[in-house]
Design a protein around this motif. Structure first.
Motif, mmCIF file in Angstrom:
data_model
loop_
_atom_site.group_PDB
_atom_site.id
_atom_site.type_symbol
_atom_site.label_atom_id
_atom_site.label_comp_id
_atom_site.label_asym_id
_atom_site.label_seq_id
_atom_site.Cartn_x
_atom_site.Cartn_y
_atom_site.Cartn_z
ATOM 1 N N PRO A 23 47.092 48.593 50.638
ATOM 2 C CA PRO A 23 46.635 48.341 52.015
ATOM 3 C C PRO A 23 45.195 48.736 52.285
ATOM 4 N N ALA A 24 44.643 49.657 51.478
ATOM 5 C CA ALA A 24 43.244 50.068 51.665
ATOM 6 C C ALA A 24 42.338 49.212 50.789
ATOM 7 N N SER A 25 42.179 47.943 51.161
ATOM 8 C CA SER A 25 41.278 47.013 50.476
ATOM 9 C C SER A 25 41.541 46.926 48.973
ATOM 10 N N ASN A 26 42.823 46.975 48.608
ATOM 11 C CA ASN A 26 43.219 46.879 47.199
ATOM 12 C C ASN A 26 42.540 47.934 46.333
ATOM 13 N N SER A 27 42.469 49.152 46.868
ATOM 14 C CA SER A 27 41.923 50.270 46.101
ATOM 15 C C SER A 27 42.995 50.840 45.177
ATOM 16 N N GLY A 60 41.020 38.972 51.266
ATOM 17 C CA GLY A 60 39.902 39.866 51.561
ATOM 18 C C GLY A 60 39.272 40.401 50.302
ATOM 19 N N ALA A 61 39.087 41.712 50.261
ATOM 20 C CA ALA A 61 38.441 42.346 49.111
ATOM 21 C C ALA A 61 39.280 42.192 47.845
ATOM 22 N N PHE A 62 38.598 41.980 46.735
ATOM 23 C CA PHE A 62 39.297 41.979 45.451
ATOM 24 C C PHE A 62 39.759 43.388 45.119
ATOM 25 N N GLY A 107 37.208 38.070 46.409
ATOM 26 C CA GLY A 107 36.407 38.750 47.421
ATOM 27 C C GLY A 107 35.592 39.877 46.820
ATOM 28 N N LYS A 108 35.071 40.736 47.678
ATOM 29 C CA LYS A 108 34.160 41.790 47.246
ATOM 30 C C LYS A 108 34.819 42.786 46.291
ATOM 31 N N GLU A 127 32.087 32.515 46.222
ATOM 32 C CA GLU A 127 30.773 32.919 46.711
ATOM 33 C C GLU A 127 30.845 34.159 47.601
ATOM 34 N N LYS A 128 32.051 34.536 48.019
ATOM 35 C CA LYS A 128 32.238 35.743 48.833
ATOM 36 C C LYS A 128 32.400 36.997 47.974
ATOM 37 N N SER A 129 32.385 36.826 46.668
ATOM 38 C CA SER A 129 32.681 37.932 45.755
ATOM 39 C C SER A 129 31.438 38.760 45.436
ATOM 40 N N ASP A 130 30.865 39.375 46.459
ATOM 41 C CA ASP A 130 29.732 40.272 46.248
ATOM 42 C C ASP A 130 30.207 41.539 45.537
ATOM 43 N N ILE A 131 29.294 42.195 44.843
ATOM 44 C CA ILE A 131 29.662 43.390 44.082
ATOM 45 C C ILE A 131 28.700 44.538 44.377
ATOM 46 N N LYS A 132 29.203 45.751 44.174
ATOM 47 C CA LYS A 132 28.381 46.933 44.449
ATOM 48 C C LYS A 132 28.901 48.113 43.644
#
Length: 252
Positions: A23-27, A60-62, A107-108, A127-132
């Protein structure tokens, strides 16, 4: 209480699809890291599986990387070392798995999520799959995942990411630097291409695919020790007051 998330695997026509969810952005808390590690080792032994697709739940987020809730609870080196060794376990299980692993990045991706993408053998993204790589901003660093990330994007690009921890790199940047193999404007386009790709792969000689995978990962044998040495660095640094305060700020 730390939510554990889930790992679900579906096998059809020689293709295994692993879906992780949290649930926490697939962490990833440590329990989920262990489940994913175990799943790769199980699929490695399955003679009916030729290809593995790794994906996360939702649109949402990967993957947001390590669980901040669990990081905040680490109070000694032993626990810190054990937690970061979870990422070492996953990456080693992916490189040792005899099956080709195809990443579906919708996703991100942050931190450990970038590491997961880097440990895949071929990666589809939108194209939404930004990385950091945000680790240095919280007082630690992407030590465990560095070998996998640098192997794909080079030390130069890894340095650029690491030293700009608050800056998102675009999916185009990730493709230009070798992390992503193909990038699509929509998830529908991605899935259409992905389905065709894995269908074709799954019909090739499984033994040939396994031999190709060995070639892809030549020269990484030292990771059996290296990744755990890196985990120890993170396990020590996560105990600092700087990191504790930074994690609290990031969580808020």
């Amino acid at each position: 209480m730390i939510l554990s998330g889930s790992i679900n695997t579906v096998i059809q026509d020689a293709v295994a699809i692993i879906t992780f969810s949290h649930p926490a952005s697939n962490s990833f808390p440590s329990e989920l890291l262990q489940k994913l590690t175990d799943e790769f080792y199980e699929l490695d032994k399955n003679k009916e599986v030729a290809v593995i697709v790794l994906q996360s739940d939702g649109t949402g987020a990967f993957c947001a990387g390590a669980s901040f809730d669990e990081l905040l609870l680490i109070s000694n080196f032993e626990n810190g070392n054990k937690f970061f060794s979870g990422f070492a376990n996953v990456i080693n299980s992916m490189r040792k798995c005899s099956k080709l692993i195809i990443g579906r990045i919708q996703g991100k991706a942050v931190g450990g999520g970038v590491g997961l993408a880097a440990a895949c053998d071929y990666v589809f993204a939108t194209e939404k799959s930004d990385i950091k790589l945000s680790e240095i901003a919280i007082g630690i660093g992407p030590f465990v995942i560095e070998p996998a990330v640098s192997r794909k994007i080079s030390k130069r690009a890894f340095s650029e990411m690491t030293l700009t921890p608050t800056e998102w790199k675009s999916a185009k940047w990730a493709k230009d630097n070798g992390l992503f193999s193909e990038v699509f404007s929509t998830l529908e386009e991605l899935d259409e291409r992905l389905n065709t790709f894995v269908f074709e792969l799954s019909n090739y000689n499984i033994e040939a695919l396994e031999e190709i995978k060995k070639i892809f990962w030549e020269g990484t044998e030292s990771w059996d020790n290296l990744l755990y040495e890196r985990a120890a660095i993170s396990g020590r640094l996560v105990l600092s007051e700087y990191t504790k305060e930074a994690l609290q700020k990031f969580k808020k």
